[in-house]
Design a protein around this motif. Structure first.
Motif, PDB file in Angstrom:
ATOM      1  N   GLU A 188       0.831  -1.202   0.000  1.00 52.42           N
ATOM      2  CA  GLU A 188       0.000   0.000   0.000  1.00 52.42           C
ATOM      3  C   GLU A 188       0.868   1.256   0.000  1.00 52.42           C
ATOM      4  OE1 GLU A 188      -3.244   0.359  -0.212  1.00 52.42           O
ATOM      5  OE2 GLU A 188      -3.748  -1.774  -0.208  1.00 52.42           O
ATOM      6  N   THR A 189       0.392   2.287  -0.710  1.00 55.40           N
ATOM      7  CA  THR A 189       1.179   3.527  -0.836  1.00 55.40           C
ATOM      8  C   THR A 189       1.175   4.355   0.451  1.00 55.40           C
ATOM      9  OG1 THR A 189      -0.759   4.661  -1.757  1.00 55.40           O
ATOM     10  CG2 THR A 189       0.790   3.656  -3.313  1.00 55.40           C
ATOM     11  N   ASP A 190       0.259   4.047   1.383  1.00 59.17           N
ATOM     12  CA  ASP A 190       0.250   4.787   2.655  1.00 59.17           C
ATOM     13  C   ASP A 190       1.597   4.701   3.356  1.00 59.17           C
ATOM     14  OD1 ASP A 190      -2.300   5.524   2.233  1.00 59.17           O
ATOM     15  OD2 ASP A 190      -3.207   4.334   3.827  1.00 59.17           O
ATOM     16  N   LEU A 191       2.232   3.565   3.260  1.00 62.35           N
ATOM     17  CA  LEU A 191       3.529   3.397   3.914  1.00 62.35           C
ATOM     18  C   LEU A 191       4.562   4.339   3.301  1.00 62.35           C
ATOM     19  CD1 LEU A 191       1.955   0.689   4.578  1.00 62.35           C
ATOM     20  CD2 LEU A 191       4.195  -0.377   4.772  1.00 62.35           C
ATOM     21  N   ASP A 192       4.557   4.432   1.971  1.00 59.01           N
ATOM     22  CA  ASP A 192       5.497   5.339   1.304  1.00 59.01           C
ATOM     23  C   ASP A 192       5.184   6.792   1.637  1.00 59.01           C
ATOM     24  OD1 ASP A 192       6.968   3.402  -0.730  1.00 59.01           O
ATOM     25  OD2 ASP A 192       4.832   2.911  -0.811  1.00 59.01           O
ATOM     26  N   ASP A 193       3.888   7.131   1.667  1.00 61.99           N
ATOM     27  CA  ASP A 193       3.495   8.510   1.967  1.00 61.99           C
ATOM     28  C   ASP A 193       3.912   8.907   3.374  1.00 61.99           C
ATOM     29  OD1 ASP A 193       2.374   8.647  -0.533  1.00 61.99           O
ATOM     30  OD2 ASP A 193       0.330   8.209   0.158  1.00 61.99           O
ATOM     31  N   PHE A 194       3.738   7.982   4.323  1.00 60.02           N
ATOM     32  CA  PHE A 194       4.103   8.308   5.696  1.00 60.02           C
ATOM     33  C   PHE A 194       5.619   8.433   5.849  1.00 60.02           C
ATOM     34  CE2 PHE A 194       5.184   7.008  10.077  1.00 60.02           C
ATOM     35  CZ  PHE A 194       4.562   8.042  10.755  1.00 60.02           C
ATOM     36  N   GLU A 195       6.351   7.557   5.206  1.00 60.47           N
ATOM     37  CA  GLU A 195       7.809   7.630   5.309  1.00 60.47           C
ATOM     38  C   GLU A 195       8.365   8.859   4.600  1.00 60.47           C
ATOM     39  OE1 GLU A 195      10.062   4.148   4.617  1.00 60.47           O
ATOM     40  OE2 GLU A 195       8.789   2.867   5.848  1.00 60.47           O
ATOM     41  N   ALA A 196       7.549   9.475   3.730  1.00 60.16           N
ATOM     42  CA  ALA A 196       7.984  10.705   3.064  1.00 60.16           C
ATOM     43  C   ALA A 196       7.936  11.903   4.007  1.00 60.16           C
ATOM     44  CB  ALA A 196       7.114  10.980   1.841  1.00 60.16           C
ATOM     45  N   ILE A 197       7.111  11.839   5.059  1.00 60.25           N
ATOM     46  CA  ILE A 197       7.012  12.964   5.991  1.00 60.25           C
ATOM     47  C   ILE A 197       7.782  12.717   7.284  1.00 60.25           C
ATOM     48  CG2 ILE A 197       4.782  13.648   5.060  1.00 60.25           C
ATOM     49  CD1 ILE A 197       3.458  12.443   7.529  1.00 60.25           C
ATOM     50  N   THR A 198       8.120  11.472   7.578  1.00 60.14           N
ATOM     51  CA  THR A 198       8.945  11.161   8.745  1.00 60.14           C
ATOM     52  C   THR A 198      10.065  10.227   8.304  1.00 60.14           C
ATOM     53  OG1 THR A 198       7.573   9.256   9.317  1.00 60.14           O
ATOM     54  CG2 THR A 198       7.004  11.350  10.349  1.00 60.14           C
ATOM     55  N   PHE A 199      11.273  10.561   8.670  1.00 61.07           N
ATOM     56  CA  PHE A 199      12.408   9.759   8.227  1.00 61.07           C
ATOM     57  C   PHE A 199      12.481   8.483   9.051  1.00 61.07           C
ATOM     58  CE2 PHE A 199      16.900   8.533   8.238  1.00 61.07           C
ATOM     59  CZ  PHE A 199      17.092   8.390   6.879  1.00 61.07           C
ATOM     60  N   VAL A 200      11.933   7.422   8.491  1.00 65.31           N
ATOM     61  CA  VAL A 200      11.966   6.117   9.159  1.00 65.31           C
ATOM     62  C   VAL A 200      13.245   5.369   8.816  1.00 65.31           C
ATOM     63  CG1 VAL A 200      10.756   3.915   9.437  1.00 65.31           C
ATOM     64  CG2 VAL A 200       9.455   6.028   9.126  1.00 65.31           C
ATOM     65  N   GLY A 201      13.688   5.516   7.605  1.00 65.88           N
ATOM     66  CA  GLY A 201      14.887   4.821   7.130  1.00 65.88           C
ATOM     67  C   GLY A 201      14.740   4.510   5.658  1.00 65.88           C
TER      68      GLY A 201
END
Length: 237
Positions: A158-171
């Motif tokens: 799901e693209t939600d994971l990519d969208d969220f990682e775009a606003i918070t640096f998860v790794g």
């Protein structure tokens, strides 16, 4: 509508100032030196030329007032443009923040759901490991467990994971690594989900499934922590 009115005012002010300058130039050009020119007067400095107040001085003085007449609507127009730009910027920031907060809330719910699914998968895998024993012999991957693995793989795309990682640096590599590991077991899970009574898998395949699920679980924990931290930052429960 308001911007059009401000622009019309600016144009009227500019045309008015230009018209004043044109009238003065026309009078000076057709009638010669106007009668309002004062006679020459001696300068108060002995080495200076006599002072004369004539067309040049009048035009110079009036030109300053004409410039003011043009500048006032221009300044008003620019000030309004700045206020509109600032309001648009504030609205954009507020909308972006609202979107990000909604995404973070959705991420915490998704992580909770997926981690509960992973707990059920882990329970089944632990039973399979017990059957396989230390020797790592073959065991049965049930259709129920295989379907849960396939659902986990689907949700990780799901693209939600990519969208969220775009606003918070998860790794930069965690999500890509988890997706790669899950993609590596997709064929195993797919064949087991379609087989009547499940599919026999080797000890090596079981370790691959176990490793991929553990990697997905670790990344979900990481995402959940970042989402809660982001909500805490903006004081959102």
């Amino acid at each position: 509508m308001t911007e059009q009115i401000s622009l019309n005012r600016f144009r009227r002010g500019f045309i008015f100032g230009l018209g004043v300058a044109a009238v003065i130039f026309f009078i000076w050009h057709t009638k010669g030196q106007p009668s309002w020119c004062a006679p020459s007067a001696p300068s108060w400095l002995p080495w200076a030329q006599p002072e004369e107040h004539c067309v040049r001085e009048w035009i110079s003085a009036l030109g300053g007032w004409a410039a003011v007449a043009v500048a006032i609507p221009t300044i008003g127009f620019l000030a309004k443009q700045l206020r509109d730009a600032d309001r648009f910027h504030r609205q954009t920031v507020a909308m972006t923040l609202e979107r990000n907060l909604t995404l973070a809330k959705r991420m915490t719910r998704r992580c909770g759901n997926e981690r509960r699914r992973i707990d059920r998968i882990k329970l089944n895998l632990s039973k399979m490991n017990a059957v396989a024993g230390a020797a790592g012999s073959s065991t049965i991957l049930s259709p129920e467990t295989a379907k849960m693995v396939l659902k986990l793989i689907e949700n990780f795309e799901e693209t939600d994971l990519d969208d969220f990682e775009a606003i918070t640096f998860v790794g930069a590599t965690y999500l890509r690594s988890a997706r790669k590991a899950l993609a590596g077991i997709q064929k195993i899970a797919d064949s087991a989900s379609k087989a009547n009574g499940g599919r026999t898998i080797s000890g090596r395949e079981l370790k691959r499934v176990d490793s991929a699920v553990m990697r997905a679980s670790s990344h979900l924990k990481r995402l959940d922590d970042h989402a809660k931290e982001y909500l805490k930052k903006w004081d959102v429960a």
